[in-house]
Structures are given as structure tokens and as C-alpha cells.
Design a protein around this motif. Sequence first.
Motif, short mmCIF file in Angstrom:
data_model
loop_
_atom_site.label_atom_id
_atom_site.label_comp_id
_atom_site.label_asym_id
_atom_site.label_seq_id
_atom_site.Cartn_x
_atom_site.Cartn_y
_atom_site.Cartn_z
N THR A 84 3.97 -0.72 -8.66
CA THR A 84 3.62 -0.45 -7.26
C THR A 84 4.80 0.16 -6.52
OG1 THR A 84 2.10 -2.32 -7.29
CG2 THR A 84 2.75 -1.48 -5.13
N ILE A 103 10.97 -1.16 1.76
CA ILE A 103 9.89 -1.49 0.83
C ILE A 103 10.19 -2.87 0.28
CG2 ILE A 103 8.77 -0.86 -1.33
CD1 ILE A 103 9.45 2.06 -0.73
N SER A 143 0.83 -1.20 0.00
CA SER A 143 0.00 0.00 0.00
C SER A 143 0.87 1.25 0.00
CB SER A 143 -0.90 0.01 1.23
OG SER A 143 -1.45 1.29 1.46
N ASP A 144 0.66 2.13 -1.00
CA ASP A 144 1.42 3.38 -1.00
C ASP A 144 0.94 4.30 0.12
OD1 ASP A 144 -1.00 3.89 -2.24
OD2 ASP A 144 -0.12 4.66 -4.09
N SER A 145 -0.33 4.16 0.53
CA SER A 145 -0.81 4.95 1.67
C SER A 145 -0.09 4.55 2.95
CB SER A 145 -2.32 4.78 1.85
OG SER A 145 -3.02 5.35 0.76
N SER A 179 5.12 3.79 -7.32
CA SER A 179 4.13 4.59 -6.59
C SER A 179 4.52 4.76 -5.13
CB SER A 179 2.75 3.93 -6.69
OG SER A 179 2.30 3.88 -8.03
N MET A 180 5.04 3.71 -4.53
CA MET A 180 5.43 3.79 -3.13
C MET A 180 6.62 4.72 -2.93
SD MET A 180 4.84 -0.23 -2.26
CE MET A 180 5.14 -0.21 -0.51
N ALA A 217 5.30 8.11 -2.95
CA ALA A 217 4.54 8.40 -1.73
C ALA A 217 5.46 8.73 -0.57
CB ALA A 217 3.65 7.21 -1.38
N ALA A 219 2.82 3.17 3.11
CA ALA A 219 4.20 3.62 2.95
C ALA A 219 4.33 5.10 3.31
CB ALA A 219 4.67 3.37 1.52
N GLU A 220 3.39 5.92 2.85
CA GLU A 220 3.43 7.34 3.14
C GLU A 220 3.28 7.60 4.64
OE1 GLU A 220 1.54 11.49 1.43
OE2 GLU A 220 0.32 9.67 1.36
#
Length: 264
Positions: free
Chosen positions: A59, A48, A31-33, A62-63, A66, A35-36
Motif C-alpha cells: 500500500t 504517509i 487510500s492512494d486516491s 502505491s501511495m 500516487a 494521498a494523490e
Amino acid sequence: MQIQVDLPPTFNEKVRGTRGPATGLWVCSGSDSAAEILSLSGAEWLLIDGEHSPVGLETITSMLRAVAAGSATPVVRVPVLDTTLIKQYLDLGAQNIMVPMVHTGEDAAHAVAAMHYPPKGIRGVGSALARSSRWNRVSGYLDNASETVSLTVQIESDRAVRNCEAIANTDGVDAVFIGPSDLAASMGLLGKQTHPDVLERVYQCIDVVQKSGKLVGVNAFDLDQAREYVRSGVDFVAVGADVQILASQSQVLANTFKDGNQGS
């Protein structure tokens, strides 16, 4: 006017500039959320995970975008020691690569070669088309690419422990990350990461890597054991993962309001 972009410091530079051991968290959910959120937690670094997580190249990209909002330095673990995969991970902008299951000095040298352009290594050249150079906006990227990346190799088998000195002393290896879980399994002690025989090998490796002058870290979700590793002088430690934190803390919260335990 040519726009110039500067890349952030490497994991090697981040850890060496941290007072005390650098604390890390894993992102295993894909999940990039998540990760953020973890990048804003105050942890110095994030792992990661591309080995045990349901993620692909898109993915991971994106991470990485983020976590750029936070102060934690991302380290991306490839699923296997593979030259093509490492090239792809580097090109998508992963500056700090972790390679699992490095068992010998030869394995370590193979990983180093994958990290660098010729003549130092064998990395394929495609940076002008890639996020690694921010699409050619990092001035002099090809000439300075080796200074923008770091390599962490994992010692996580009894065989690797026997070859720890050769692995740590391989030119181009920046850090060694010890994985007690797989180490225990390789010793016939599956699930017994704190068994005395496993700990003996972990501390043996810590001592060897420290003598080499390279950075050394350990994975330890058992916080009491993590503190013991810190007391031994490790440079970095991973103490939890997004999925583990969510699973454990959601259960604690739910149980607080069960069986008449609502409190006042």
C-alpha cells in the motif's frame, strides 16, 4: 542506452528551501486516491502514516507512486523503530523516514544506523532489486544513497523531552517532530494536548532543537495552536489529516441542509 533517473529532493532539502514553515497533511486512510488528492493541495509535505493506519508495504508503494504527481514531499512513518522495517521502507522508495517514539539519544543513533549503508550504518544492500534506486537506474546510488534520504525522529514522551538535546544532536538526525498527543498521555494528561504543562515541554523542545541547528516541527490539528507554534519559529507543522478533514467537513455539509438550514 542506459536510462538515468534522478530522485527528488529530500524532506530536509524541501523544508529548508521553503519560505516560512512547511505545511503538512497526514494520509491516514490508506487510500492512494486520498494521498494523490492531498499531494495536489498545495501542502509542502505529506505524512504517509504506517503507525496508526491500515497499510502495509504494498500500500505504501502505491501511495508513493500516487503522490509523485503532486508537489508535496512524502514522509513515511514506520510503525516502530526496527532496522528491518526501515530497510524495507527505504528499498520500496521511501526517501524520507519518520520514526515514532524515540526516547533517547541511543534510540536516535539506532534509527540513523538503519538509514545508511556501511560503514556509516547497517542498512542491508538490495538496491539493485528495489524501487529506491529505480531498479539500478539512479546513477551511483550506492555511493550517494545517504544524500537521497532524510530522517525525522519523533519526540512524544516526557522521557524524550528530558533527552531532547541528546536526540537533536545525534549526527544523522535531520529533523525532530514533536507529538503533543502522546506527550500529554505520557504526562497523565490524555487528550489534553494544549494543557499548559504540555505546551511548556513542547516549547522547551522547540528551543533545544532550534539551538542544535536541526529542523523542528509539531503536529497541531488545533489551528489556533498551530499558529502559535508557527510564531515560535517551527520549520514545519502538520495541520490536518485526510480522515479528519473528511469526517469534519462531511458533517458540516450535511448539517447545512438539516433542520431547515438550506439557505437561499
